[in-house]
Write an enzyme that holds these catalytic residues in place. Structure first.
Site, PDB file in Angstrom:
ATOM      1  N   LYS A  16     -36.264  30.953   1.859  1.00  0.00           N
ATOM      2  CA  LYS A  16     -36.584  29.705   2.553  1.00  0.00           C
ATOM      3  C   LYS A  16     -35.450  29.447   3.523  1.00  0.00           C
ATOM      4  CE  LYS A  16     -36.844  24.760   2.394  1.00  0.00           C
ATOM      5  NZ  LYS A  16     -36.700  23.527   1.614  1.00  0.00           N
ATOM      6  N   GLY A  49     -34.634  13.789   1.446  1.00  0.00           N
ATOM      7  CA  GLY A  49     -34.099  12.805   0.516  1.00  0.00           C
ATOM      8  C   GLY A  49     -34.391  11.357   0.860  1.00  0.00           C
ATOM      9  N   ALA A  62     -40.091  18.158   2.337  1.00  0.00           N
ATOM     10  CA  ALA A  62     -39.093  17.098   2.590  1.00  0.00           C
ATOM     11  C   ALA A  62     -39.713  15.758   2.945  1.00  0.00           C
ATOM     12  CB  ALA A  62     -38.099  17.489   3.682  1.00  0.00           C
ATOM     13  N   GLY A  63     -39.109  14.709   2.399  1.00  0.00           N
ATOM     14  CA  GLY A  63     -39.499  13.351   2.739  1.00  0.00           C
ATOM     15  C   GLY A  63     -40.419  12.696   1.721  1.00  0.00           C
ATOM     16  N   ALA A 101     -38.139  18.078  -4.138  1.00  0.00           N
ATOM     17  CA  ALA A 101     -37.061  18.197  -5.119  1.00  0.00           C
ATOM     18  C   ALA A 101     -36.627  16.800  -5.550  1.00  0.00           C
ATOM     19  CB  ALA A 101     -35.881  18.966  -4.521  1.00  0.00           C
ATOM     20  N   THR A 102     -35.978  16.084  -4.637  1.00  0.00           N
ATOM     21  CA  THR A 102     -35.433  14.770  -4.948  1.00  0.00           C
ATOM     22  C   THR A 102     -36.444  13.828  -5.593  1.00  0.00           C
ATOM     23  OG1 THR A 102     -34.048  15.053  -2.999  1.00  0.00           O
ATOM     24  CG2 THR A 102     -34.179  12.849  -3.923  1.00  0.00           C
TER      25      THR A 102
END
EC number: 2.8.1.10
Lengths: 261, 261, 261, 261
Positions: free
Chosen positions: D102, D163, D189-190, D211-212
């Site tokens: 990635k 994040g 993301a986001g 992830a977050t």
């Protein structure tokens, strides 16, 4: 109505003072008289002209702009590569005797979205050749900063793809660009109606550029006037310091002191 | 700047012509001079005054409004029942010699949201007593029509709860109200910044009422001027006929005719 | 996939435990087999049936629901007054032997929006007659609390007008209702796709009711399954405790400890 | 609950079949047990690991992934230039014996936004060196197509900066990317909560990476399960064919046939 354009600070780009923060495109209007009326109603100080569509018959356009005291910003609309854009800019400089250029390099005819890789290259070359580059770009904050670092005198992120009238699809990105740019930020493309121009200014943009939203409106002159007021309203609101958003209600005056019944 | 209020059609409510489509509240400003400056900058023709907060010391407020040629719209802010609202309205009519009243009946102090059941009852009684009711309500299209049917001379749906500055939370409802109402529709409450006032007018509202957004702004005078322009911009844009929203891009002039390089 | 419905707490309404938090309408499907497949795929425990459209031929519908172990919630769809609704509910109680009723009283056929004044009256009467009222209402927090105070066992605010598929037009109102209600809150009407059902649950709703979004979908069975998962996802996410929204980025692991290159 | 992952078509990337369309990051969780529980609950088949944060002590992480049958996708998080990213990828290939990578090349630590110029260069070099590049990029449709043309096996546009939990800031761009890409599109993301993952799939994305949103949630295991269901719900809803959005209401069954009262 005592409010005048002079009450709002002028926009300064490349050391030049522009009284109006509304930049107009000229394409799309069939009638010369309608264009004149719309330009006057918009109060604009700066107007883009497509170099690749510039034809001898358009001499009258430049006459009109001179008569109205409107500065010309040639653009490279219709260019797909840095090479094309640089050539177009050179032809324009010779014909129009200005080193200002609105740099457009698009990736394809379906989306008309900017091609940032070509933009970077074209900006670098144009700056080396002495042009003052107004860079039309997407709303990527990284690309906007790169263009500034390469010497652009203004960065012009889109609100939405050209001609869509979808407004500002990603206000968060526009805010990021504004918070980090040191050159003027002009919201360019995607605007469909007045409230979106007001929002652009509230987000901190220094000016708004539009064409289709006026030229293809039902009543271009009235819409031009609407945008003139909308841009000024947003500029004032940004500086007026809006109230914070609150999750719960708050009375405009205390309930405590109210009269008994 | 040659644009003047007179160029836009005036708002007619209850047969009375109001040159400005921005209605201002007066609560929340500590300084009388600041209030004066804000009122002048707003260009308003009509100003709400809270009857239950009206005190002898406020005589100067009415002096100011008379001096500025601003009409007074007494409101029933702080009332929780139809009974309270009717009593308050009667006291106001006697004191201020007007049969206009902005009817507010709220359900609780946390949300300050209108209580439609009490609103309906109060409207009915006030109309019978000869009042001209400007009904502050939620954004329910059914409630708005009911108030009109009960005889309100204007319906005033909220954009968001009072003082939140959240803007217009449900534009779809506002559009429904506008499409069905025959009396003027005034967007009242929730507005935080200029673009939201412009949007209200673009949705077809006849006027915008706000207080906190000006009185609690960092610079009330500048914000008042912003709203004045914003309301006019939205009014013009609605009538200028915006371009349709498109999913795909469209160049402002045809690509076909562009110059070869 | 080990996740099962039992892992999520059941919905309790009027003391009855419902394993699924997705309530289905049955109108709009021409084929009986398609309806069966959709009901099974949805995993629903409770299904609304329009009393005024109930016909002898529909006996098979009740057979199906019994076979699938799905409880029936008769509704008063098509009623415009409290009187009609109460009559319809009484006929339903007799025919279906349940005192549960989804109360719908709409204002007009164009918007199908609830008429809250009639709703309040009908709720009061139905509660007095021993009904357990599931009240379909608009998204006004004041109306929702009033219905609860009048004795409704569940309040069912709309996301958007029936059949529009516009989703949740005013999440702020739904959050206000959830924060103040003590009976279950069911998001009812307006849902068009799965993410909107997930959002409803994230906002704190206890269940979601939908019909058209499944019955008029291209593939009702697949869509029913999508909504089943969507509702459960939203329920878990609400309890999982989402991360706060941040204006600026934050790496998922610290940059500090990264390897040198 | 009979729904299983196998009922949804698997994701195929680079010829490899991945049963789950939820890709998980591993950073941010302090407890190994919590990570294990979250990974199991997510049902993921593919997990990113930050190469520059890979330390001997993390051997247990790879043991866990092997045990759970989860494929590893090394990433170049923390790289600011193409050169750094290529070096990092080479070290990862050697250590982890996979040519999947990635690719992350970010512009600065404040926004963590991708630097597309460096991305293009790194992609070109990595493809030449035999890597299979999963390219993390902004939401610019032009950049996404360019990465695909340079040989990326998947393009991974962001919804919002890493994040932030702001969701999908520009759904229009994601739709444009999906409509034009021929390789899998992964929303990366986001994402902050389940409904946003559902929306990503409804917009046509082939998978979601986060992830977050799990690792920093109050209850990571529950949130992981929420996202598992959310992604599947969105996948099904996309294929189930949602109803069109309508401006006006539409009853779920005709009013005409209703019973008289």
């Amino acid at each position: 109505m005592t409010m005048t354009v002079a009450q709002a600070d002028s926009l300064i780009v490349d050391g030049v003072e522009l009284p109006s923060r509304l930049i107009m495109g000229t394409g799309g209007l069939s009638s010369f008289d309608t264009l004149r009326d719309a330009l006057v109603a918009s109060g604009t100080s700066l107007t883009t002209v497509a170099l690749r569509r510039y034809a001898p018959g358009e001499a009258s356009l430049f006459g009109l702009l001179t008569e109205l005291g409107i500065k010309v910003l040639p653009n490279t609309a219709g260019c797909f590569t840095a090479r094309e854009a640089v050539l177009t800019a050179e032809l324009g400089r010779e014909a129009l005797e200005t080193d200002w250029v609105k740099l457009e390099v698009i990736a394809d005819e379906t989306t008309l979205l900017p091609d940032t890789a070509e933009l970077f290259e074209a900006t670098e070359q144009l700056v080396q050749r002495g042009f003052k580059v107004f860079a039309y770009t997407n709303d990527d904050p990284v690309a906007a900063l790169r263009l500034q670092d390469l010497g652009a005198v203004a960065v012009m992120p889109l609100g939405a793809p050209i001609g869509t009238g979808l407004g500002i699809l990603n206000p968060h990105n526009i805010e990021l660009i504004v918070s980090r740019a040191t050159v003027p930020v002009v919201l360019d493309a995607g605007i469909g109606t007045a409230s979106e121009a007001t929002l652009a200014m509230e987000l901190g943009c220094d000016a708004v550029l539009l064409a289709t939203a006026v030229t293809r409106a039902h009543d271009p002159e009235r819409m031009a006037r609407a945008f003139r007021l909308a841009v000024e309203a947003g500029y004032l609101a940004r500086r007026g310091g809006r109230i914070p958003r609150r999750a719960l209600a708050r009375a405009s005056s205390p309930m405590a002191g109210r009269a008994d019944l």
